[in-house]
Design a protein around this motif. Structure first.
Motif, short mmCIF file in Angstrom:
data_model
loop_
_atom_site.label_atom_id
_atom_site.label_comp_id
_atom_site.label_asym_id
_atom_site.label_seq_id
_atom_site.Cartn_x
_atom_site.Cartn_y
_atom_site.Cartn_z
N LEU A 134 3.78 4.51 3.32
CA LEU A 134 4.22 4.84 1.96
C LEU A 134 5.46 4.07 1.53
O LEU A 134 5.91 4.21 0.39
N VAL A 135 6.04 3.26 2.43
CA VAL A 135 7.20 2.45 2.07
C VAL A 135 6.77 1.44 1.00
O VAL A 135 5.69 0.85 1.08
N ARG A 136 7.60 1.24 -0.01
CA ARG A 136 7.19 0.42 -1.16
C ARG A 136 6.88 -1.03 -0.78
O ARG A 136 5.95 -1.63 -1.28
N LYS A 137 7.70 -1.64 0.05
CA LYS A 137 7.46 -3.01 0.49
C LYS A 137 7.21 -2.95 1.99
O LYS A 137 8.13 -2.92 2.80
N THR A 138 5.94 -2.94 2.37
CA THR A 138 5.59 -2.74 3.77
C THR A 138 4.37 -3.56 4.15
O THR A 138 3.54 -3.88 3.30
N LEU A 139 4.27 -3.90 5.43
CA LEU A 139 3.08 -4.55 5.95
C LEU A 139 2.15 -3.55 6.61
O LEU A 139 1.04 -3.89 7.01
#
Length: 236
Positions: free
Chosen positions: A205-210
């Motif tokens: 759920l992290v906005r900028k994540t892989l």
């Protein structure tokens, strides 16, 4: 004959061969079938317990593989099964009819790519801080209705609902018990703080994540898995 890896009994007998031609044995005491020195030994329960805890932290599956040493294929299969079996309804202590207050909000997420938006609709009991309603879908009135339907009956009958000014709430919630408020009112602080907790603890759920979700079923399962853990922690 080799000892049984489950019960340590030496009452074992030969029981054919596995697909690679290796000798298979069977324990007469517990019925366990096994081979000596397996190429892929069973994952110990202690490792499974550790994985269950790591799934509640902000870690990707690749990170869990590095920590535990299990294979990516096994871990993905294990996670798929765990999320599939996770109940998709709230489990909270029963409330008596009376004055109840809820805070409702919706949180943006995505599956696969950012064009595939999945909004996480949440309802929180303002007194106990327990999550009492969840739905994952689009941001339409239909999804707001599904959130309302996910609530235990006592909340639908009695609770005063504080939300932001999103139109879908006004179309679904009972007008006499719906209060649309701004963030400066403080009436939705608890649910907004929980949204932050959810993003901090669930890596996908992290906005900028892989480590974003590639499969909707796992996305929903991961959210429910954390919510059940969160609600249970309130009762400890």
């Amino acid at each position: 004959m080799p000892a049984c890896p489950t019960c340590a009994s030496v009452q074992t007998v030969k029981n054919g061969r596995i697909h690679t031609g290796k000798q298979r044995f069977k324990c007469r005491e517990c019925g366990r079938q096994f081979v000596e020195d397996p190429a892929n030994p069973p994952i110990e329960q202690s490792t499974r317990d550790l994985i269950d805890k790591l799934l509640l932290e902000r870690l990707s599956l690749a990170a869990i593989v590095r920590v535990t040493g299990v294979s990516e294929r096994w871990l993905q299969s294990y996670v798929n099964q765990k999320y599939y079996l996770t109940p998709k309804q709230v489990e909270v202590p029963q409330k008596n009819p009376g004055r109840l207050t809820m805070q409702l909000d919706e949180m943006w997420s995505f599956v696969g790519n950012k064009r595939c938006k999945q909004w996480i609709w949440l309802a929180m009991d303002a007194e106990s801080r327990a999550i009492v309603g969840v739905y994952v879908g689009d941001r339409s009135c239909r999804s707001a209705k599904r959130l309302w339907q996910s609530l235990p009956p006592v909340y639908r009958q009695c609770a005063v609902c504080y939300t932001d000014f999103w139109d879908a709430y006004a179309q679904v919630l009972p007008s006499k018990r719906h209060r649309a408020v701004g963030k400066d009112s403080g009436k939705t602080n608890y649910i907004e703080r929980f949204n932050n907790t959810l993003r901090q603890r669930v890596g996908r759920l992290v906005r900028k994540t892989l480590s974003f979700s590639k499969k909707l079923a796992n996305h929903i399962g991961a959210i429910w898995y954390f919510i059940h853990h969160y609600n249970a922690s309130l009762q400890d």
